[in-house]
Design an enzyme around this catalytic site. Structure first.
Site, PDB file in Angstrom:
ATOM      1  N   ILE A  17       0.847  -1.187   0.000  1.00  0.00           N
ATOM      2  CA  ILE A  17       0.000   0.000   0.000  1.00  0.00           C
ATOM      3  C   ILE A  17       0.886   1.242   0.000  1.00  0.00           C
ATOM      4  CG2 ILE A  17      -1.706   1.309   1.333  1.00  0.00           C
ATOM      5  CD1 ILE A  17      -2.755  -1.397   2.348  1.00  0.00           C
ATOM      6  N   ASP A  18       0.771   2.044  -1.064  1.00  0.00           N
ATOM      7  CA  ASP A  18       1.553   3.277  -1.142  1.00  0.00           C
ATOM      8  C   ASP A  18       0.699   4.454  -0.671  1.00  0.00           C
ATOM      9  OD1 ASP A  18      -0.147   4.005  -3.246  1.00  0.00           O
ATOM     10  OD2 ASP A  18       1.305   3.466  -4.785  1.00  0.00           O
ATOM     11  N   SER A  19       1.235   5.649  -0.754  1.00  0.00           N
ATOM     12  CA  SER A  19       0.534   6.818  -0.217  1.00  0.00           C
ATOM     13  C   SER A  19      -0.783   7.089  -0.939  1.00  0.00           C
ATOM     14  CB  SER A  19       1.433   8.053  -0.244  1.00  0.00           C
ATOM     15  OG  SER A  19       1.866   8.321  -1.556  1.00  0.00           O
TER      16      SER A  19
END
Length: 73
Positions: A31-33
């Site tokens: 999960i990225d920003s």
């Protein structure tokens, strides 16, 4: 709160909720920003809590659960 967030993540990531612990990092889930922003919007709706993460750096599922509980009152 943790159970609800873990269930949400499990559904979104197509993994078992049993694989998610309070120490699971968002990075380890891929999960990225940008994903985090989308996830927070979904969780706000699902949990009925406003999650203002603007100045927060939450790295684990447990940190998010604790933050959401504090926001819920």
């Amino acid at each position: 709160m943790f159970e609800k967030i873990a269930a949400y993540l499990a559904k979104q990531m197509d993994i078992s909720a049993d694989d998610i612990t309070r120490d699971t990092t968002f990075e380890s889930l891929g999960i990225d920003s940008l994903d985090m922003v989308e996830m927070v919007m979904d969780l706000e709706e699902e949990l009925g809590v406003e999650l203002d993460l603007e100045d927060k750096k939450l790295a684990t599922v447990g940190e998010l659960a604790d933050f959401a509980e504090n926001q819920a009152g």
